[in-house]
Enzyme design. Sequence first.
Site, PDB file in Angstrom:
ATOM      1  N   GLU A 320      -5.233   3.484 -15.917  1.00 52.95           N
ATOM      2  CA  GLU A 320      -4.369   2.736 -14.998  1.00 52.95           C
ATOM      3  C   GLU A 320      -4.239   3.431 -13.658  1.00 52.95           C
ATOM      4  O   GLU A 320      -4.445   2.819 -12.600  1.00 52.95           O
ATOM      5  CB  GLU A 320      -2.984   2.542 -15.627  1.00 52.95           C
ATOM      6  N   ASP A 324      -5.653   2.057  -9.992  1.00 49.87           N
ATOM      7  CA  ASP A 324      -4.722   1.689  -8.927  1.00 49.87           C
ATOM      8  C   ASP A 324      -4.980   2.490  -7.660  1.00 49.87           C
ATOM      9  O   ASP A 324      -5.032   1.933  -6.551  1.00 49.87           O
ATOM     10  CB  ASP A 324      -3.281   1.923  -9.388  1.00 49.87           C
ATOM     11  N   SER A 571      -3.918  -5.618 -13.697  1.00 47.22           N
ATOM     12  CA  SER A 571      -3.669  -4.260 -13.198  1.00 47.22           C
ATOM     13  C   SER A 571      -4.501  -3.970 -11.961  1.00 47.22           C
ATOM     14  O   SER A 571      -4.108  -3.157 -11.113  1.00 47.22           O
ATOM     15  CB  SER A 571      -4.002  -3.222 -14.279  1.00 47.22           C
TER      16      SER A 571
END
Length: 654
Positions: A320, A324, A571
């Site tokens: 994650e 990002d 995401s």
Amino acid sequence: MRYSLLALAALAASAVAAPSGKYVLHEKRDRTPQGWWKTSQLQANDRMPMKIALTQSNMDKLEDYLMEVSHPTSDKYGQHWTAKQVADAFAPSKETVDTVRDWLVSSGIEAERISQSQSLGWLNLEVSVAEAEALLKTKYHKYVHKSGQPHVSCTEYHVPEHVRQHVDFITPTVHFDAKLSPPKDKVNPKIKRSAPTAAAGTNVSPGKAKAIGSPGSASLPKLGAADIDIFGFGADLSTCDEFIVPDCLRALYKIPPVLTSNPKNSYGIVEYTPQAFLQSDLDLFFANFSKLQVQRTPIFDSIDGGVDQTTDQSFDYNGESDLDLEYAMTLVNPIKVTLYQTGDLVEGASFNNFLDAIDGSYCTFDGGDDPTQDAVYPDPYPGGYEGPENCGGFAATKVISTSYAYNEADLTPFYEMRQCNEYAKLGMLGTTFLYSSGDYGVAGNGGQCIDPTTGQYNNGTSGKFNPSFPGTCPYILSVGATQIKPGASVTQPEEACETVIFSGGGFSNVFPMPSYQAAAVQEFFANHPPPYGADRYNNSRMTRGFPDVSANGANYVIAIDGTFSLVYGTSASSPTFGSVLTIVNEARADIGKGSIGFVNPALYAHPSVLNDITSGGNMGCGTPGFTATTGWDPVTGLGTPNTLKLLELFLLLP
């Protein structure tokens, strides 16, 4: 008393009854919570602190205030409030403070013993048990938890009739919100501990909120092909339907080069420990796709002991954060990106813990955080963060993207309404919040749907649709996912994502439809009515629809644990859309204008600045889900960004 915020506002606005000696029941507890036992009545001369939560003012005007500074037709567009203006607007009225003070003084409590909190929402005093029992017409007892932790409580309490509308609730009374210390021999639990979740109509599971960053959490991105050869990627755009790299997104969404880094502009990414990035992964990605950023790091804000841990390294821990930051930092370069690393390695953290850190008044607003859901600091567990809870002290960036989400049914409506209203207040200050809408179509995290009989989650092959939160909060920008059609180019229309993941979307079971969205959603129902009844979703046509917008969420190439892999999920969509809005803010800052803040009303008023997505669906719960179509739809929202059109729109606005 924990009314809905709407009810609080209505009470605050109602006429004040003439003072009288008549007492009325304010709160009552029907049973003692599991694990607690009543032991003895307290001694009359024992002393204890008492806190009185005062009803807030103007909560019924919250959306009006937000729309004043956010709707493009408003004369006050862009005139964002200061933190003091927000605090003053929602502080208890003078009438409320005076009424409660007068009651206390007339009951024998000296005025000098009463103080008002810095947040203005509480009156604090110390009383004897005898004074408290006389004041509230109740009896206090000592309770003991199975862990040995003591607590003071009563089964019910009363206040004068004319005071009732000015008091939210009082502690200690019927609430069992003691911050429990673990047994001395308790093993460090990390944050993997969590009970099986419950759904609509049943009790929610404790600890769900603060476990959001747990490895394997269903809201994290999904791993595709690993250890891929990236040779030649980015040299042209011919492989973007199979491998998304930054240049693919620039072409898809007409993202121009960013030439400045205005000090008034900022972009934040929120991560929840133990999720963490590896600098070696960022450098590997930058070396291939943004060479000037090698060795560049995000601005690191450690909230509640947040740490970029490197002990555990795998996709479950790094996927994650790597995703990002690699894309956010590359797309907005040279604008600096702030990483809000939230929670320690033991307790973890919730969205509420993060909001506390960027707005100290939220720590106590409406009773404060829920210790059964939100992390408690100083951490009571061995090895945890021993510092105080971060209440304020961190600045909110102009755009904040979060790629985590709960199911709406994971949490209570009160919990969600309190948090949602905080997003509205921060929107009034000029901050844009983006949240990913989920990866399981109309189903919830992990593909779970809701059994219509028991209210429990099932295996996802049947049952009611399971919307996400905060995606259903009307004061954030909910971001769904698209993909380039197989074999298509970046110049052709995308479709709703149907590779590995399905764009989360649907209708809330908690929040009413906001005014800015009404026309678009009503048009959807009029022209494309879904083939499902109330047994499948909230078909009242009166609740919040989501997502608002979308961006590509399939086949992202990321550097992860020293190699390259493909990942999928909203995401990826949220930080990509957040990057576009940050670039818009940069252009506005460069000509002396403020941030765009709460962006939803402007986007719904000008949907032509987005690329409408008209194909694909978001299957789930044993159904095809909803279908993307012309205009807004509960799959891809209004569509994907056209950055040049967004710039044209927002540069013309005040």
